[in-house]
Write a protein that holds these residues in place. Structure first.
Motif, PDB file in Angstrom:
ATOM      1  N   LEU A  34      12.685 -19.280 -13.022  1.00 51.59           N
ATOM      2  CA  LEU A  34      12.182 -19.761 -14.310  1.00 51.59           C
ATOM      3  C   LEU A  34      10.775 -20.311 -14.154  1.00 51.59           C
ATOM      4  N   HIS A  35      10.557 -21.100 -13.121  1.00 56.59           N
ATOM      5  CA  HIS A  35       9.242 -21.694 -12.901  1.00 56.59           C
ATOM      6  C   HIS A  35       8.191 -20.609 -12.648  1.00 56.59           C
ATOM      7  N   ALA A  36       8.534 -19.601 -11.866  1.00 55.28           N
ATOM      8  CA  ALA A  36       7.596 -18.502 -11.607  1.00 55.28           C
ATOM      9  C   ALA A  36       7.264 -17.753 -12.897  1.00 55.28           C
ATOM     10  N   ALA A  37       8.280 -17.466 -13.714  1.00 57.23           N
ATOM     11  CA  ALA A  37       8.062 -16.738 -14.967  1.00 57.23           C
ATOM     12  C   ALA A  37       7.207 -17.545 -15.941  1.00 57.23           C
ATOM     13  N   GLU A  38       7.492 -18.843 -16.079  1.00 55.89           N
ATOM     14  CA  GLU A  38       6.688 -19.639 -17.006  1.00 55.89           C
ATOM     15  C   GLU A  38       5.282 -19.831 -16.500  1.00 55.89           C
ATOM     16  N   LEU A  39       5.101 -19.892 -15.182  1.00 51.89           N
ATOM     17  CA  LEU A  39       3.748 -20.030 -14.638  1.00 51.89           C
ATOM     18  C   LEU A  39       2.928 -18.767 -14.902  1.00 51.89           C
ATOM     19  N   VAL A  40       3.537 -17.610 -14.736  1.00 55.36           N
ATOM     20  CA  VAL A  40       2.849 -16.347 -15.046  1.00 55.36           C
ATOM     21  C   VAL A  40       2.475 -16.318 -16.526  1.00 55.36           C
ATOM     22  N   ALA A  41       3.391 -16.731 -17.406  1.00 53.27           N
ATOM     23  CA  ALA A  41       3.113 -16.740 -18.848  1.00 53.27           C
ATOM     24  C   ALA A  41       1.991 -17.716 -19.197  1.00 53.27           C
ATOM     25  N   VAL A  42       1.992 -18.895 -18.579  1.00 54.91           N
ATOM     26  CA  VAL A  42       0.938 -19.884 -18.849  1.00 54.91           C
ATOM     27  C   VAL A  42      -0.423 -19.357 -18.397  1.00 54.91           C
ATOM     28  N   VAL A  43      -0.491 -18.785 -17.203  1.00 50.13           N
ATOM     29  CA  VAL A  43      -1.765 -18.269 -16.690  1.00 50.13           C
ATOM     30  C   VAL A  43      -2.249 -17.098 -17.541  1.00 50.13           C
ATOM     31  N   GLY A  45      -1.513 -16.484 -20.688  1.00 46.03           N
ATOM     32  CA  GLY A  45      -1.927 -17.040 -21.974  1.00 46.03           C
ATOM     33  C   GLY A  45      -3.280 -17.723 -21.899  1.00 46.03           C
ATOM     34  N   PHE A  46      -3.523 -18.428 -20.795  1.00 46.67           N
ATOM     35  CA  PHE A  46      -4.807 -19.101 -20.612  1.00 46.67           C
ATOM     36  C   PHE A  46      -5.942 -18.082 -20.556  1.00 46.67           C
ATOM     37  N   LEU A  48      -5.912 -15.045 -21.873  1.00 52.69           N
ATOM     38  CA  LEU A  48      -6.061 -14.476 -23.212  1.00 52.69           C
ATOM     39  C   LEU A  48      -6.826 -15.422 -24.125  1.00 52.69           C
ATOM     40  N   LEU A  49      -6.535 -16.712 -24.008  1.00 53.72           N
ATOM     41  CA  LEU A  49      -7.243 -17.725 -24.787  1.00 53.72           C
ATOM     42  C   LEU A  49      -8.732 -17.746 -24.435  1.00 53.72           C
ATOM     43  N   LEU A  50      -9.036 -17.706 -23.143  1.00 53.76           N
ATOM     44  CA  LEU A  50     -10.433 -17.681 -22.712  1.00 53.76           C
ATOM     45  C   LEU A  50     -11.160 -16.428 -23.194  1.00 53.76           C
ATOM     46  N   ASP A  51     -10.454 -15.285 -23.208  1.00 52.67           N
ATOM     47  CA  ASP A  51     -11.062 -14.049 -23.690  1.00 52.67           C
ATOM     48  C   ASP A  51     -11.385 -14.155 -25.178  1.00 52.67           C
ATOM     49  N   GLN A  52     -10.474 -14.724 -25.953  1.00 53.82           N
ATOM     50  CA  GLN A  52     -10.732 -14.934 -27.381  1.00 53.82           C
ATOM     51  C   GLN A  52     -11.956 -15.832 -27.581  1.00 53.82           C
ATOM     52  N   ARG A  53     -12.024 -16.887 -26.780  1.00 55.13           N
ATOM     53  CA  ARG A  53     -13.156 -17.821 -26.887  1.00 55.13           C
ATOM     54  C   ARG A  53     -14.466 -17.140 -26.508  1.00 55.13           C
ATOM     55  N   ARG A  54     -14.441 -16.352 -25.433  1.00 55.15           N
ATOM     56  CA  ARG A  54     -15.647 -15.657 -24.971  1.00 55.15           C
ATOM     57  C   ARG A  54     -16.169 -14.698 -26.034  1.00 55.15           C
ATOM     58  N   ARG A  55     -15.262 -14.037 -26.748  1.00 55.25           N
ATOM     59  CA  ARG A  55     -15.654 -13.082 -27.775  1.00 55.25           C
ATOM     60  C   ARG A  55     -15.980 -13.753 -29.108  1.00 55.25           C
ATOM     61  N   GLY A  56     -15.822 -15.084 -29.169  1.00 48.08           N
ATOM     62  CA  GLY A  56     -16.096 -15.793 -30.413  1.00 48.08           C
ATOM     63  C   GLY A  56     -15.042 -15.562 -31.475  1.00 48.08           C
ATOM     64  N   ALA A  63      -4.568 -21.020 -32.826  1.00 48.06           N
ATOM     65  CA  ALA A  63      -4.123 -21.124 -31.436  1.00 48.06           C
ATOM     66  C   ALA A  63      -3.148 -22.285 -31.262  1.00 48.06           C
ATOM     67  N   TRP A  64      -3.466 -23.437 -31.861  1.00 56.02           N
ATOM     68  CA  TRP A  64      -2.555 -24.582 -31.791  1.00 56.02           C
ATOM     69  C   TRP A  64      -1.257 -24.269 -32.523  1.00 56.02           C
ATOM     70  N   SER A  65      -1.356 -23.558 -33.620  1.00 60.96           N
ATOM     71  CA  SER A  65      -0.158 -23.147 -34.346  1.00 60.96           C
ATOM     72  C   SER A  65       0.733 -22.293 -33.449  1.00 60.96           C
ATOM     73  N   GLY A  66       0.141 -21.339 -32.777  1.00 59.97           N
ATOM     74  CA  GLY A  66       0.893 -20.496 -31.863  1.00 59.97           C
ATOM     75  C   GLY A  66       1.520 -21.281 -30.727  1.00 59.97           C
ATOM     76  N   PHE A  67       0.788 -22.273 -30.229  1.00 62.11           N
ATOM     77  CA  PHE A  67       1.310 -23.136 -29.164  1.00 62.11           C
ATOM     78  C   PHE A  67       2.576 -23.846 -29.633  1.00 62.11           C
ATOM     79  N   PHE A  68       2.499 -24.486 -30.807  1.00 56.57           N
ATOM     80  CA  PHE A  68       3.653 -25.236 -31.303  1.00 56.57           C
ATOM     81  C   PHE A  68       4.802 -24.319 -31.735  1.00 56.57           C
TER      82      PHE A  68
END
Length: 130
Positions: A34-43, A45-46, A48-56, A63-68
Motif C-alpha cells: 500500500l505504501h509503495a502504491a500510494e508513494l508512486v501515485a503521490v510522485v 501526481g506531483f 502532473l501538477l508541476l507540468d500543469q504549472r509549467r504550461r500555465g 487542483a485543490w478540489s481534486g485533492f479533497f
C-alpha cells in the motif's frame, strides 16, 4: 489520503494493517505494498501538477478540489468497501467500532463536501454568471 492512513493509523498508532485477516507477515507486506502504491501515485501526481504549472494551465482551485475529492473518495471507499464489505481490516480493534466508523465515514463526507464546494466555486469563476 492513503499516505495519511498508512503512516498515521498503520505505523504510528498501529491500529490496523491494510490486510489484517492473515499472518503478521502478510499484514506487514500488505502495508508495504500500500505504501509503495500510494508513494508512486503521490510522485506521479506531483509531476502532473508541476507540468500543469509549467504550461500555465494550472487552475489552483480545481487542483485543490481534486485533492479533497480524491482524499474523500479514498476515505469513503476504505470505510465502505475495505472495512464493511470486504472486511480486510477495521479502523481499530478491541473497541466499540461505531464511533470510529462514524468518524471515518464522516471525515470522508467532509472531504468530499470541501472538494465539491471548491469545484463549484471554480466552475462559477470559470463560467461566469449565467
Amino acid at each position: 489520503m492513503a499516505a495519511v492512513d498508512e503512516i498515521v493509523f498503520h505505523q504510528v498508532l498501529a491500529w490496523h494493517h491494510f490486510y489484517d485477516r492473515g499472518t503478521p507477515d502478510a499484514a506487514l507486506l500488505s502495508d508495504g505494498l500500500l505504501h509503495a502504491a500510494e508513494l508512486v501515485a503521490v510522485v506521479a501526481g506531483f509531476f502532473l501538477l508541476l507540468d500543469q504549472r509549467r504550461r500555465g494551465a494550472l487552475a489552483v482551485r480545481a487542483a485543490w478540489s481534486g485533492f479533497f475529492l480524491g482524499a474523500g473518495a479514498f476515505q469513503l471507499f476504505d470505510a465502505l468497501v475495505d472495512h464493511k464489505l470486504l472486511r480486510v481490516h477495521q479502523v481499530r480493534y478491541g473497541v466499540d467500532l461505531l464511533p470510529y466508523d462514524v468518524a471515518w465515514t464522516g471525515s470522508a463526507v467532509v472531504l468530499l463536501a470541501v472538494g465539491a464546494l471548491l469545484w463549484a466555486r471554480q466552475r462559477a469563476t470559470t463560467n461566469g454568471p449565467a
